[in-house]
Design an enzyme around this catalytic site. Structure first.
Site, PDB file in Angstrom:
ATOM      1  N   THR A  28     -20.900  67.625  24.837  1.00  9.29           N
ATOM      2  CA  THR A  28     -20.545  67.860  23.443  1.00  9.29           C
ATOM      3  C   THR A  28     -19.083  68.276  23.347  1.00  9.29           C
ATOM      4  O   THR A  28     -18.564  68.950  24.238  1.00  9.29           O
ATOM      5  CB  THR A  28     -21.420  68.981  22.862  1.00  9.29           C
ATOM      6  OG1 THR A  28     -22.789  68.600  22.943  1.00  9.29           O
ATOM      7  CG2 THR A  28     -21.073  69.275  21.408  1.00  9.29           C
ATOM      8  N   SER A  30     -14.853  67.584  21.516  1.00 12.04           N
ATOM      9  CA  SER A  30     -13.847  66.588  21.135  1.00 12.04           C
ATOM     10  C   SER A  30     -13.520  65.627  22.272  1.00 12.04           C
ATOM     11  O   SER A  30     -13.332  64.419  22.046  1.00 12.04           O
ATOM     12  CB  SER A  30     -12.566  67.291  20.657  1.00 12.04           C
ATOM     13  OG  SER A  30     -12.064  68.177  21.651  1.00 12.04           O
ATOM     14  N   THR A  31     -13.468  66.126  23.505  1.00 10.82           N
ATOM     15  CA  THR A  31     -13.191  65.229  24.632  1.00 10.82           C
ATOM     16  C   THR A  31     -14.373  64.308  24.876  1.00 10.82           C
ATOM     17  O   THR A  31     -14.205  63.114  25.153  1.00 10.82           O
ATOM     18  CB  THR A  31     -12.875  66.046  25.899  1.00 10.82           C
ATOM     19  OG1 THR A  31     -11.839  66.988  25.621  1.00 10.82           O
ATOM     20  CG2 THR A  31     -12.404  65.132  27.028  1.00 10.82           C
ATOM     21  N   ASP A  81     -19.161  65.963  30.721  1.00 14.81           N
ATOM     22  CA  ASP A  81     -18.919  66.952  29.671  1.00 14.81           C
ATOM     23  C   ASP A  81     -17.536  67.561  29.865  1.00 14.81           C
ATOM     24  O   ASP A  81     -16.930  67.440  30.938  1.00 14.81           O
ATOM     25  CB  ASP A  81     -19.994  68.044  29.716  1.00 14.81           C
ATOM     26  CG  ASP A  81     -20.149  68.783  28.388  1.00 14.81           C
ATOM     27  OD1 ASP A  81     -19.377  68.523  27.450  1.00 14.81           O
ATOM     28  OD2 ASP A  81     -21.071  69.618  28.290  1.00 14.81           O
ATOM     29  N   GLY A  95     -19.047  76.060  25.688  1.00 12.15           N
ATOM     30  CA  GLY A  95     -19.764  76.561  24.522  1.00 12.15           C
ATOM     31  C   GLY A  95     -18.909  76.804  23.307  1.00 12.15           C
ATOM     32  O   GLY A  95     -19.375  77.367  22.322  1.00 12.15           O
ATOM     33  N   GLY A  97     -18.170  74.710  21.253  1.00 12.50           N
ATOM     34  CA  GLY A  97     -18.838  73.979  20.182  1.00 12.50           C
ATOM     35  C   GLY A  97     -20.237  74.478  19.888  1.00 12.50           C
ATOM     36  O   GLY A  97     -20.907  73.960  18.996  1.00 12.50           O
ATOM     37  N   GLU A 103     -26.350  72.068  26.941  1.00 15.03           N
ATOM     38  CA  GLU A 103     -25.444  71.566  27.963  1.00 15.03           C
ATOM     39  C   GLU A 103     -25.881  72.048  29.342  1.00 15.03           C
ATOM     40  O   GLU A 103     -25.884  71.287  30.315  1.00 15.03           O
ATOM     41  CB  GLU A 103     -24.018  72.029  27.668  1.00 15.03           C
ATOM     42  CG  GLU A 103     -23.387  71.344  26.468  1.00 15.03           C
ATOM     43  CD  GLU A 103     -22.059  71.934  26.055  1.00 15.03           C
ATOM     44  OE1 GLU A 103     -21.346  71.296  25.266  1.00 15.03           O
ATOM     45  OE2 GLU A 103     -21.718  73.048  26.524  1.00 15.03           O
ATOM     46  N   LYS A 121      -6.703  73.262  30.276  1.00 15.25           N
ATOM     47  CA  LYS A 121      -7.976  73.971  30.474  1.00 15.25           C
ATOM     48  C   LYS A 121      -8.092  74.581  31.876  1.00 15.25           C
ATOM     49  O   LYS A 121      -9.010  75.353  32.142  1.00 15.25           O
ATOM     50  CB  LYS A 121      -9.159  73.021  30.234  1.00 15.25           C
ATOM     51  CG  LYS A 121      -9.158  72.356  28.860  1.00 15.25           C
ATOM     52  CD  LYS A 121      -9.256  73.369  27.743  1.00 15.25           C
ATOM     53  CE  LYS A 121      -9.579  72.724  26.404  1.00 15.25           C
ATOM     54  NZ  LYS A 121      -8.594  71.751  25.942  1.00 15.25           N
TER      55      LYS A 121
END
Length: 220
Positions: A28, A30-31, A81, A95, A97, A103, A121
């Protein structure tokens, strides 16, 4: 390259990890949205997907990719992910999102976890990004008190309910030098569903996008 372009580059690189004729685990964020869009270009070469959120399920189905119930699946060769933070040992905070529990479930079932993210990141020590903790609503105050004892400052994610009907406490101010121990300790607090540390089961492969291209790194 913009950050969004870097995310897209990492997401497209993950297509090389997709096992043809299999069901793909999809995370889940944007990436991952870029990965779903890329996955649609090879949808005839996979059976379908299992999804970690309602948002990803909707996007997958919009691309004509069948989404399966994880309970009916025996094998998920690869789970793809993103991460909000990832350290040198491939432990992650996830998390942002709000889909951390689902996940973590899909990651537990998958044979291999491929993390896709941009270079921003990557961190030395986890904790600059607030750690999400999913909690049963009636336990939120109790869990918050326990998290303060660990040195963090939990804040309720206002106006947000998880796909599981629970709340999120975002814990600020932590410096997580032992991610596995911290993950286990927080999960033992009564009322916690799970927390956003993915350390006991971290990533196996990291596709890290920077201006020079996408670097492929394997867990030590």
């Amino acid at each position: 390259m913009t950050q969004d372009e870097l995310k897209k580059a990492a997401a497209h690189a993950a297509l090389a990890d997709v096992v043809e004729g299999s069901i793909v685990g999809v995370g889940t964020g944007s990436t991952v949205n870029h990965f779903i869009d890329a996955l649609a270009t090879i949808r005839d070469r996979i059976i379908g997907a299992v999804s970690s959120s309602e948002a990803s399920t909707k996007r997958l189905r919009a691309h004509g990719i069948e989404v399966f119930d994880l309970n009916g699946i025996e094998s998920v060769p690869v789970y793809v992910d993103g991460a909000d933070e990832i350290d040198g040992g491939f432990a992650m905070i996830k998390g942002g999102g709000g889909a951390l529990t689902r996940e973590k479930i899909v990651a537990a079932v998958a044979e291999r976890f491929v993390c896709i993210c941009d270079a921003s990141k990557r961190v030395e020590v986890l904790g600059r990004f607030p750690l999400p903790v999913e909690v049963i609503p009636m336990a939120s105050s109790h869990v918050a008190r326990e998290l303060r004892r660990l040195g963090g400052e939990p804040k309720l994610r206002e106006g947000f309910v998880t796909d599981n009907g629970n709340l999120i406490l975002d814990v600020h101010g932590l410096s997580i030098t032992d991610p596995v121990a911290t993950e286990m300790h927080i999960n033992q607090i009564v009322g916690v569903v799970t927390n956003g540390l993915f350390a006991a089961r971290g990533a196996d492969v990291l596709l890290l996008a920077a201006s020079g291209g996408v670097q492929r790194l394997s867990a030590r």
